[in-house]
Design an enzyme around this catalytic site. Structure first.
Site, PDB file in Angstrom:
ATOM      1  N   LYS A 112       0.820  -1.213   0.000  1.00  0.00           N
ATOM      2  CA  LYS A 112       0.000   0.000   0.000  1.00  0.00           C
ATOM      3  C   LYS A 112       0.857   1.269   0.000  1.00  0.00           C
ATOM      4  O   LYS A 112       0.391   2.326  -0.399  1.00  0.00           O
ATOM      5  CB  LYS A 112      -0.983  -0.023   1.158  1.00  0.00           C
ATOM      6  CG  LYS A 112      -2.050  -1.085   0.914  1.00  0.00           C
ATOM      7  CD  LYS A 112      -3.181  -1.064   1.905  1.00  0.00           C
ATOM      8  CE  LYS A 112      -4.242  -2.077   1.527  1.00  0.00           C
ATOM      9  NZ  LYS A 112      -3.771  -3.473   1.683  1.00  0.00           N
TER      10      LYS A 112
HETATM   11  C1  LIG Z   1      -4.394  -4.590   1.099  1.00  0.00           C
HETATM   12  C2  LIG Z   1      -3.617  -5.837   0.993  1.00  0.00           C
HETATM   13  C3  LIG Z   1      -3.976  -6.865   0.084  1.00  0.00           C
HETATM   14  C4  LIG Z   1      -5.217  -6.795  -0.775  1.00  0.00           C
HETATM   15  O1  LIG Z   1      -5.146  -5.819  -1.784  1.00  0.00           O
HETATM   16  P1  LIG Z   1      -6.455  -5.293  -2.527  1.00  0.00           P
HETATM   17  O2  LIG Z   1      -5.998  -4.166  -3.371  1.00  0.00           O
HETATM   18  O3  LIG Z   1      -7.414  -4.861  -1.442  1.00  0.00           O
HETATM   19  O4  LIG Z   1      -7.009  -6.414  -3.328  1.00  0.00           O
HETATM   20  C5  LIG Z   1      -3.143  -7.982  -0.002  1.00  0.00           C
HETATM   21  N1  LIG Z   1      -2.038  -8.107   0.778  1.00  0.00           N
HETATM   22  C6  LIG Z   1      -1.673  -7.145   1.657  1.00  0.00           C
HETATM   23  C7  LIG Z   1      -0.445  -7.359   2.479  1.00  0.00           C
HETATM   24  C8  LIG Z   1      -2.430  -5.984   1.791  1.00  0.00           C
HETATM   25  O5  LIG Z   1      -2.052  -5.033   2.678  1.00  0.00           O
END
Ligand SMILES: *Cc1c(COP(=O)(O)O)cnc(C)c1O
Length: 462
Positions: A112
């Site tokens: 993120k």
């Molecule tokens: C947010 C997250 C996901 C999922 O991603 P999306 O964009 O919501 O599909 C997968 N792995 C981790 C470590 C995350 O923080």
């Protein structure tokens, strides 16, 4: 370039407006009115360029000249200078044709950061230009609040308030948020659970009068700029493996579908992608929908891959909009039905999705087995989210001659519980974080009362 709503009844917006807006007024999500193209020549010319330069080129058409090129280049360079690896998102080869795309070298060790490091800076730029300030509010069960805080800590025109459930997040997760001592960062520990915190954030967005006219901004994954930032690493990794001359496939550990939707956008822009494999944990709405046309909500299950624990995948609506050939009325009707009862997609849209997407669901016992098996075969310790991807990639590989890129969405040290359960002694934090447990913390404990939280926000925003 304008942005339109997936439900077809909200006004079209500029890039600046869409970044500041979040959800559309008709309840839909914003998508670009037309998809910009990356030609064969555009892609070929990216070979050997820095990540920041590729990022600039991929995102430029979406920004639509609303930030001048020189400023935007600088914003992008600054955003990715915060990553601890010079390649920003390095590729790690696991076997003959399976690669991990390591998206976890940012400040909070999860993917993120790629989007939020950029989004904070873009918001700050637009607010400065307008002479405005804004407040960001969010609730976190532990994993994602820190990425938002790290993305905003240097923003002069933003104050960020992140609510977490008091004494219900792990120490590492709490400290990643509370040890950021910037003047514009406010951590609030709510005497309640995550749902209480989430409900107070929702209520604050619904009625913003407590802020006396100051804008409240959402930085969750429905913000278009987050999708835009994530398109880049699909392009950069495919080019590194020989695109546009060679096709690749991607496997994406998925929850709200923002990450894999960005990959789909890269494909629509012209990146040659053989297939996308969607990996889910036991919260498998995406897998049930694709494999069995069961588009229904089920009880939330707490898993070893907590950042993928969801009931509804908010960004899936953006893909449905494409599958329904941009018929906002049909998407609206489908999602209204879905809110009320178990439903199914129409045949033609489902068939369109199955041309490009495969899926696989991985339960907790399998996550542990995969962490052990992957370590045995490759010497890598995978985090539990990435482990779902590793297994899904192997099971839904398709043509073995096509390179498979599995997205590594978090550093294993961030989710040590699963790694220890799998039988390993644990994973040390990377060097730039190894003093985390000694750092000074700052946070405020408040009761789970909307009025108390809103008073705190109103009094502390600058
Ligand atoms: C947010 C997250 C996901 C999922 O991603 P999306 O964009 O919501 O599909 C997968 N792995 C981790 C470590 C995350 O923080």
């Amino acid at each position: 370039m304008r942005y339109i709503s997936t439900r077809g009844r909200a006004p079209a917006l500029s890039f600046e407006e869409v970044v500041l807006t979040g959800m559309a007024s008709d309840g839909g999500l914003y998508v670009p009115e037309e998809v910009p193209r990356l030609s064969h020549e555009d892609l070929s010319a990216m070979a050997g360029l820095s990540y920041a330069e590729i990022a600039f080129r991929v995102m430029k058409p979406y920004v639509n000249g609303e930030i001048d090129d020189e400023t935007f280049r600088e914003i992008v360079r600054d955003a990715y200078a915060t990553f601890s690896h010079d390649a920003v998102v390095p590729l790690n080869q696991l076997d003959a044709n399976h690669f991990l795309l390591e998206l976890f070298h940012g400040p909070t060790l999860a993917f993120k950061d790629v989007a939020l490091q950029l989004l904070g800076r873009i918001l700050d730029h637009f607010l400065a230009k307008r002479g405005e300030r804004a407040v960001i509010m969010g609730a976190t069960s532990g994993d994602t609040g820190s990425a938002a805080i790290e993305g905003c800590r240097h923003c002069d025109n933003l104050d960020i308030f992140i609510l977490h459930p008091h004494q219900r997040v792990s120490e590492v997760q709490r400290r990643q948020m509370t040890s950021v001592l910037a003047d514009n960062v406010f951590n609030v520990a709510i005497e309640g659970n995550f749902d209480d915190a989430q409900a107070m954030v929702k209520a604050s967005f619904a009625d913003q009068s407590f802020l006396n006219g100051t804008r409240l901004v959402a930085v969750n994954s429905i913000n278009w700029a987050r999708i835009m930032a994530q398109i880049v690493y699909y392009v950069a990794s495919a080019v590194a493996l020989g695109a546009p001359q060679r096709k690749v496939s991607f496997c994406v550990p998925s929850a709200n579908f923002g990450n894999v939707f960005a990959g789909y956008m890269a494909y629509r822009m012209g990146l040659p992608v053989e297939r996308f494999v969607i990996a889910t944990n036991a919260n498998d709405i995406l897998h049930r929908t694709l494999a069995a046309n069961d588009f229904s909500k089920q009880e939330l299950v707490a898993t070893l891959a907590p950042s993928m624990d969801i009931v509804v995948s908010s960004n899936f609506e953006r893909l449905l909009f494409e599958a329904y050939e941009r018929d906002g009325e049909a998407v609206s009707a489908l999602l209204e039905r879905f809110q009320a009862e178990p439903t199914a997609l129409a045949d033609a849209p489902l068939a369109r999705l199955r041309e490009q997407f495969a899926s696989h669901s991985v339960d907790d016992a399998t996550i542990l087995e995969v962490i052990r098996e992957a370590h045995h075969r490759t010497q890598e310790i995978l985090d539990p989210h990435t482990a779902t991807g590793y297994r899904a990639a192997e099971r839904e590989r398709g043509d073995a001659a096509v390179p498979m890129i599995t997205l590594a969405t978090a550093h294993p040290a961030k989710f040590a519980e699963a790694v220890v359960k799998a039988g390993f002694p644990g994973v040390p934090l990377p060097p730039h974080m190894d003093d985390l447990l000694e750092r000074e913390e700052r946070y405020t404990v408040l009761p789970a009362e909307l009025a108390a939280v809103q008073r705190f926000v109103a009094e502390n925003r600058r």
